[in-house]
Design an enzyme around this catalytic site. Structure first.
Site: not given
Length: 236
Positions: A95, A101, A173, A188
């Site tokens: 990211q 996110c 998140h 992630d």
């Protein structure tokens, strides 16, 4: 720095933070080109009987949790400790876009189920372009994708009466959970590698066990979290 801010504090690109809502996420995947037989829906309870009420099959989970001091460092340590056990078939994108996110978790949920989901349109074209690239190279392609930015915007304006500024500070998140090659991964874009949580056969129940452990570790903090399942559903 917030994990949802992205890996570089000097981001030149920001996207409006997403509301934790299946309706928002469904708007995004519809705009991307995902078939109507796949939907996001809330997981309201972790009780086994109520988990049976979640539409099946479940392909992936999206977990929203608050930013708690030390949590991201601990998760990065977990990622590094399981680095050697990560399958090369896990679809992972870093990211680099600030506050993206939520949409990153959508990409990870879809990207790790490309062979089983009815993925078409712009997102199929995007996957076709980036599959095989490194997580960092995928991120560069996303930064330049007007189609994927527009898909994000279609959801960011959905069901949000007062949308936050794109570069707003956020204290939560999103991550995705999916099974790849028999192991459950926490994926992630803010982490250098996915976290391998070990063998799994049921992404919903095995994923809930990971989520419950995350929540327990933050039980003395001001908690707000949600869990959303990506499932196949009967078309209307």
């Amino acid at each position: 720095m917030s994990a949802c801010e992205g890996k570089n504090k000097k981001n030149k690109i920001y996207w409006v933070p997403l509301e934790s809502s299946p309706q928002v996420m469904n708007k995004i995947i519809e705009h991307m080109g995902v078939g109507a037989s796949v939907k996001f829906d809330d997981v309201y309870s972790f009780d086994d009987e109520l988990l049976d009420m979640v539409a099946q099959p479940v392909h992936a989970l999206v977990f929203l949790f608050p930013e708690v001091e030390g949590t991201n460092m601990e998760r990065e340590r977990e990622a590094q400790s399981s680095k050697a056990k990560v399958s090369p078939n896990v679809w992972h994108m870093r990211q680099t876009i600030g506050n993206a996110c939520g949409t990153m978790a959508i990409f990870h949920a879809l990207g790790n189920n490309q062979k089983t989901l009815p993925i078409g349109g712009n997102v199929a074209a995007f996957f076709g372009k980036v599959n095989g690239l490194s997580p960092e190279e995928k991120a560069k392609e996303l930064e330049q994708s007007k189609e994927m930015e527009e898909a994000h915007r279609s959801g960011a304006s959905e069901d949000q009466s007062t949308a936050p500024e794109a570069d707003a500070d956020v204290d939560y998140h999103y991550v995705a959970l999916a099974i790849v090659d028999g192991d459950l991964y926490e994926i992630d874009g803010g982490l250098s590698v996915p976290i391998n949580h070990g063998p799994a056969t049921d992404v919903l129940r095995d994923g809930v066990r990971v989520v419950k452990r995350r929540i327990a570790a933050m039980e003395d903090k001001n908690i707000g979290f949600s869990l959303i399942a990506l499932s196949s559903v009967a078309e209307d």
